[in-house]
Design a protein around this motif. Structure first.
Motif, PDB file in Angstrom:
ATOM      1  N   UNK A 176       0.866  -1.177   0.000  1.00 38.31           N
ATOM      2  CA  UNK A 176       0.000   0.000   0.000  1.00 38.31           C
ATOM      3  C   UNK A 176       0.903   1.226   0.000  1.00 38.31           C
ATOM      4  N   UNK A 177       0.662   2.151  -0.931  1.00 39.00           N
ATOM      5  CA  UNK A 177       1.475   3.358  -1.038  1.00 39.00           C
ATOM      6  C   UNK A 177       0.696   4.562  -0.531  1.00 39.00           C
ATOM      7  N   UNK A 178       1.414   5.472   0.117  1.00 39.46           N
ATOM      8  CA  UNK A 178       0.786   6.652   0.692  1.00 39.46           C
ATOM      9  C   UNK A 178       1.626   7.888   0.420  1.00 39.46           C
ATOM     10  N   UNK A 179       0.944   9.019   0.307  1.00 41.15           N
ATOM     11  CA  UNK A 179       1.633  10.299   0.300  1.00 41.15           C
ATOM     12  C   UNK A 179       1.961  10.620   1.753  1.00 41.15           C
ATOM     13  N   UNK A 180       3.006  11.404   2.018  1.00 41.09           N
ATOM     14  CA  UNK A 180       3.428  11.658   3.397  1.00 41.09           C
ATOM     15  C   UNK A 180       2.319  12.181   4.310  1.00 41.09           C
ATOM     16  N   UNK A 195       8.775  13.178   3.315  1.00 41.99           N
ATOM     17  CA  UNK A 195       8.350  14.249   2.434  1.00 41.99           C
ATOM     18  C   UNK A 195       8.035  13.823   1.015  1.00 41.99           C
ATOM     19  N   UNK A 196       8.165  12.510   0.704  1.00 40.94           N
ATOM     20  CA  UNK A 196       7.987  12.052  -0.671  1.00 40.94           C
ATOM     21  C   UNK A 196       6.937  10.943  -0.777  1.00 40.94           C
ATOM     22  N   UNK A 197       7.167   9.812  -0.107  1.00 40.75           N
ATOM     23  CA  UNK A 197       6.318   8.633  -0.265  1.00 40.75           C
ATOM     24  C   UNK A 197       6.530   7.695   0.916  1.00 40.75           C
ATOM     25  N   UNK A 198       5.522   6.872   1.187  1.00 35.10           N
ATOM     26  CA  UNK A 198       5.635   5.815   2.195  1.00 35.10           C
ATOM     27  C   UNK A 198       4.992   4.566   1.616  1.00 35.10           C
ATOM     28  N   UNK A 199       5.525   3.405   1.992  1.00 27.34           N
ATOM     29  CA  UNK A 199       4.976   2.136   1.525  1.00 27.34           C
ATOM     30  C   UNK A 199       4.747   1.240   2.739  1.00 27.34           C
ATOM     31  N   UNK A 200       3.537   0.661   2.814  1.00 27.03           N
ATOM     32  CA  UNK A 200       3.208  -0.299   3.864  1.00 27.03           C
ATOM     33  C   UNK A 200       3.387  -1.696   3.283  1.00 27.03           C
ATOM     34  N   UNK A 201       4.287  -2.454   3.891  1.00 28.72           N
ATOM     35  CA  UNK A 201       4.583  -3.803   3.409  1.00 28.72           C
ATOM     36  C   UNK A 201       3.533  -4.780   3.914  1.00 28.72           C
TER      37      UNK A 201
END
Length: 183
Positions: A112-116, A158-164
């Motif tokens: 799952x990808x998220x904006x900061x 400040x760029x992106x986050x990913x939930x594994x």
């Protein structure tokens, strides 16, 4: 004079030209990375790889190499991302970027990808996975929107986050808070 070190720059590519920028960088031998995911193309009913976040590319090079590349090639659509607070170019630490690439390179559909701004990571716990397929990965262990249980989140600030994928609590080691280390 000390030679410049290569660093990972977070960059924007205007008008959805990520793959063109990637090709031009690849042709010059400049390492780069676009986080991608599989989606179903409704018109062709086929799966295709698309960027997770439109217009985002990471570029690994010495600052002078990127600047020369931008100037020499006349590419105006490749731009540095800037931290809104400090006004400085966003540079991602090498170990953080390598972990992010390792976590996202296989295009796992459970990611799952998220904006900061979509996550409040201060509510989570800093951890390291001590066994299993994600052994050695570090991040924040937190409940995220769209997941049933807590997940390991790797963030590029400040760029992106990913939930594994979910990680069983027995496989994680709690790390000291970064602020405690700085005291």
């Amino acid at each position: 004079m000390k030679e410049e070190d290569s660093v990972w720059f977070a960059m924007r590519v205007t008008y959805r030209r990520e793959f063109l920028a990637k090709k031009l960088l690849d042709d010059e031998g400049i390492e780069n990375y676009i986080p991608k995911k599989w989606v179903i193309d409704s018109s062709k009913r086929k799966k295709k790889l698309v960027p997770v976040i439109r217009n985002l590319i990471f570029v690994y090079a010495r600052p002078s190499v990127i600047q020369n590349f931008k100037t020499w090639s006349g590419i105006t659509f490749l731009q540095y991302m800037v931290d809104k607070r400090s006004g400085k170019k966003i540079i991602v630490p090498e170990d953080q970027m390598r972990q992010f690439i390792a976590a996202t390179a296989d295009y796992d559909e459970s990611l799952l990808f998220f904006k900061p701004e979509e996550l409040n990571l201060s509510k989570g716990t800093r951890v390291r996975v001590k066994a299993g397929p994600m052994e050695g990965r570090e991040g924040i262990f937190i409940k995220v929107k769209g997941a049933r249980d807590r997940r390991l989140v790797i963030q590029i600030e400040g760029v992106i986050a990913v939930a594994l994928a979910s990680v069983h609590p027995d496989l994680i080691q709690v790390l000291p808070d970064r602020n405690e280390n700085e005291l």
